[in-house]
Every structure is written in structure tokens, then in C-alpha cells.
Design a protein around this motif. Structure first.
Motif, short mmCIF file in Angstrom:
data_model
loop_
_atom_site.label_atom_id
_atom_site.label_comp_id
_atom_site.label_asym_id
_atom_site.label_seq_id
_atom_site.Cartn_x
_atom_site.Cartn_y
_atom_site.Cartn_z
N ALA A 108 0.84 -1.20 0.00
CA ALA A 108 0.00 0.00 0.00
C ALA A 108 0.87 1.25 0.00
O ALA A 108 0.44 2.32 -0.42
CB ALA A 108 -0.93 -0.01 1.21
N ASN A 186 -2.91 6.27 11.17
CA ASN A 186 -1.51 6.26 11.57
C ASN A 186 -1.06 7.71 11.37
O ASN A 186 -1.18 8.22 10.26
CB ASN A 186 -0.71 5.32 10.67
N ASP A 214 -6.96 5.34 2.76
CA ASP A 214 -6.00 4.32 3.20
C ASP A 214 -6.60 3.57 4.39
O ASP A 214 -6.74 4.12 5.48
CB ASP A 214 -4.69 5.02 3.59
N SER A 247 -0.24 -6.28 5.30
CA SER A 247 0.91 -6.04 6.18
C SER A 247 0.54 -6.07 7.66
O SER A 247 1.12 -6.83 8.44
CB SER A 247 1.56 -4.70 5.86
N ALA A 258 -0.69 -6.45 -1.00
CA ALA A 258 -1.66 -5.40 -0.71
C ALA A 258 -2.61 -5.31 -1.90
O ALA A 258 -2.48 -6.07 -2.85
CB ALA A 258 -0.93 -4.07 -0.50
#
Ligand code: PLP
Length: 406
Positions: A108, A186, A214, A247, A258
Motif C-alpha cells: 500500500a 496512523n 488508506d 501487512s 496489498a
């Protein structure tokens, strides 16, 4: 004379993780009193699920015999994997995504970086702050920003994530063409509600903008009310591309698999305003520049969707969420405000000093490595990120040291 792409000169050189590594290395050389525990890195620590290992072994055996050997596969990924993804990750949750809208890839990170090849250079881009650094740096390299000043690049629209908005910025008043969203986030661990994502989808539809969503951490969502995919929001197919990865879901950080979802009715526009299928553009780009993920790795990814695989992946993410709960509890005992860690492996902690001072203090007084929030953007100043990716023993020991320190 071979001339270079001078956009690289604009990149801020102090890359977060190399600076952390430098400080840890220097401190290590002073012979610290205890071993150093690393809660800084966003990498998994537990081995691959047994269902994936078994599938990979079987696939390697197939490659050893001329009757079952496989050479180049389809660039977009094998149907067995694309169909499993469409069925389990989307159709079962009421999101209308077909197997041929899924592009399997080796990460990704590269997909979120490469997708911008489809867009014009002079588009207006909105980027959350704090943020996963890849979105910003790749746009700098592509020449879509001005120079950096005080840690921010000219030309980008920064969306401030703060305690006041729960680290989920709302759409800006001004018009942008492209926006990066990442939930669970994140570095902050924040999640977006259905209503918050619906606001973004409405914004994008009204202005013919595109959302790059994402969802690398969707497997950590436990609250059934939270959407796992942008396509659970009505109308998102026309205005969103979604990125996912095995992942963090299944421990594939070193195995690499991914995928990116580009719905067939998701459109971009020519300068004259004519619509073009982004699916067709990405298909052209992907098949021209990429030759597919290794067959044994795709078989391992497929095994994630088997009944045993689902159970094992759930146990794996539950394990990290157990670590996250221990970290959250400790921070609360220490009266430090936290976000994340409930539907995410990251805990975002408000510090009393600035990010790097607090980082240094935890390193030198507790021998615990964290990630300074300032490294993810200006709005990350005054925070640290603690990662739940570690052994239970290390997390418990690190938290005991922090309690001692207080
Ligand atoms: C880890 C991570 C990814 C996954 O990257 P891969 O290249 O698939 O390993 C994507 N986005 C974010 C925000 C991440 O933290």
C-alpha cells in the motif's frame, strides 16, 4: 549532462525514523542501565498465521514441478485472490465492489505513492496533519508543491487534526481536487464514523474531487458501528479509491501483498471537463509498470480468507489490541490524555513537554523508544505515538518502567 529532478532538493532531510535511530544509537553507546524496549516502529512482531504458511508451502511445491509451475501471472492479481477479497472484504459488508475492480500489488506504500501518476500536476491537494509521511513526500517528488517553510510545503492544503476535532478533520471550506484520508489513522489511532466519512463523500461529489482512502488498519476495528471501508458510504464508488494491505492485518510486512480498489464508475476529468474512468487509467499504469505479486504470496494472502485464516488473523489483531489496551490503561493511570488504541494498534499520547524532549526523557530514564509526534507534522507537536506491535512481555515491562518514572 544528466539533470536531476530538483524537486528532491525540496524534501526535508531529517527523516523521522533515521533521527530516532541516531538518538537511540548514541544513547546505546553510553551503556544504558537496562535493555532498550522499542515501542516506536510501525512493524509487526508476530509470525505469519499458520494457514498462510501452509498455503505458501503448497504453492512453493507447485512451482517445483513442471506440471504445476507458473510463470508470469495476471498483473492485476490472480482471480482466486481478487474474488476472495471482493466477497469477504466488501460484498459481505454490503459494499458493492467487484473482483475486477481490485488490483493486487506488493504494498500500500507504493500504491498510495504511485496513484498520483494518474493526476495532473497542478491539482490542489489536501493532506491531514499529522500524517503518514509518504503522501506528502511523494507529491513533493512529483513537483506538486512549493518549497518547505517551517516544516510545511507551499501549495498544499493542510487539514489540522487536533484534540478539538478528535483528530478527524472536516472537509475544508475551500475547494480541493484530491484528499488523503487514513482511518484507523496512523499515527493518531483515531477512527472516522460513518457520518464523518459521509461528509467527505458529499464534499467530493459536490466538487468532483477524489478521496484516496488508506484502510491499512481496518482489521483492528472492533466497534461494529465504525465503517471498515469507504464504500460502506453511499455514493463513495464515484469519488474514492481505497488502499488496503495484508501487512498489518496478517503480518505480511516482510512478505508483501496489498491491493487497491478502483471502482469502474470512479471518474477523473480532462482539462476540458470530459470524464475518464480512473479504473482504465490505473489498469494501464499497473499493467505497464508492474508484473504481479509472487504466486506463493498470493496463495498465502488467499488463505487469510479461509475459515482458519479468519480465526488466526482475528487472534493476531486481538493480541496487538490487548497490548494497546495495556498501554492505554497505563497512560490513563499516569493522567496523560490518549487517543487511539481501541480500534487501532497506535496510541497517541499528549505529552507535558515538546515531542522530542519527551522522547529523550523516555529513552534516557525508562529506556523505552517511542515516536515523537512532531515527526508526523506540525500538529503532532506535543504528542508521542506508542505502537502496540511488540511482545506482551516487552509492553508490560515498558509500562512498568513508565509507571516508575511518574
Ligand atoms: C503500514 C502502512 C501501510 C502498509 O504499507 P505496505 O506497503 O502495504 O506494507 C499503508 N498505509 C499506512 C498508513 C501504514 O501505516
Amino acid at each position: 549532462m544528466i539533470k536531476i529532478n530538483e524537486n528532491f532538493d525540496k524534501l526535508q532531510s531529517s527523516y523521522l525514523f533515521s533521527e530516532i535511530a541516531r538518538r537511540v544509537r548514541e544513547y546505546q553507546a553510553t551503556e544504558p542501565p537496562r535493555r532498550i524496549i522499542r515501542l516506536g516502529i510501525g512493524d509487526v512482531t508476530e509470525p505469519l498465521p499458520p494457514a498462510c504458511i501452509a498455503a505458501m508451502h503448497r504453492a512453493v511445491d507447485e512451482m517445483a514441478s513442471s506440471a504445476t509451475f507458473r510463470g508470469y501471472g495476471p498483473e492485476q492479481g490472480y482471480d482466486f485472490l481478487r474474488e476472495a477479497i471482493a466477497r469477504h472484504d466488501y460484498q459481505s459488508r454490503g459494499a458493492d465492489i467487484a473482483a475486477d475492480e481490485i488490483f493486487v500489488s506488493d504494498g500500500a506504500k507504493c500504491d498510495t505513492a504511485n496513484i498520483q501518476e494518474l493526476f495532473a500536476r497542478n491539482i490542489r491537494i489536501a493532506i491531514p496533519d499529522p500524517v503518514y509521511p509518504v503522501y506528502v513526500d511523494t507529491n513533493v517528488m512529483a513537483g506538486r508543491t512549493g518549497a518547505a517553510r517551517n516544516g510545511r510545503y507551499g501549495g498544499l492544503v493542510y487539514l489540522a487534526g487536533t484534540a478539538r476535532n478528535g483528530f478527524v478533520p472536516a472537509p475544508p471550506k475551500r475547494q480541493v481536487d484530491l484528499v488523503y484520508l487514513c482511518y484507523p489513522n496512523n499515527p493518531t489511532g483515531a477512527t472516522a464514523t460513518r457520518e464523518q466519512l459521509a461528509e467527505w463523500v458529499a464534499y467530493a461529489r459536490a466538487s468532483k474531487a477524489l478521496i484516496l482512502f488508506d484502510a491499512a488498519y481496518e482489521a483492528f476495528i472492533r466497534d461494529p458501528a465504525l465503517p471498515r471501508s469507504i464504500y460502506e458510504i453511499e455514493g463513495a464508488r464515484e469519488v474514492a479509491i481505497e488502499f488496503r494491505s495484508f501487512s498489518k492485518t496478517a503480518g505480511f510486512t516482510g512478505t508483501r501483498c496489498a491491493f487497491t480498489v478502483v471502482p469502474k464508475n470512479c471518474m477523473g476529468y480532462t482539462a476540458a471537463g470530459e470524464p475518464r474512468q480512473l479504473h482504465a487509467l490505473w489498469n494501464r499504469r499497473h499493467t505497464t509498470k508492474f508484473n504481479g505479486v509472487a504466486y506463493p504470496v498470493q496463495r498465502a494472502a488467499e488463505a487469510v480468507y479461509s475459515p482458519e485464516g479468519q480465526q488466526q488473523v482475528r487472534a493476531l489483531t486481538d493480541f496487538y489490541l490487548g497490548n494497546a489496551a495495556i498501554i492505554r490503561k497505563t497512560m490513563k493511570q499516569l493522567r496523560m490524555p490518549v487517543t487511539g488504541g481501541e480500534n487501532s494498534p497506535y496510541i497517541w499520547v499528549r505529552t507535558r513537554d515538546d515531542s522530542w524532549s519527551f522522547f529523550d526523557r523516555l529513552l534516557k530514564e525508562a529506556q523505552v523508544v517511542t515516536t515523537p509526534g512532531a515527526g508526523f507534522g506540525r500538529c503532532g507537536e506535543g504528542y508521542i505515538r506508542i505502537s502496540a506491535f511488540n511482545s506482551r512481555e516487552n509492553v508490560e515491562e515498558a509500562m512498568a518502567r513508565l509507571r516508575e518514572l511518574a
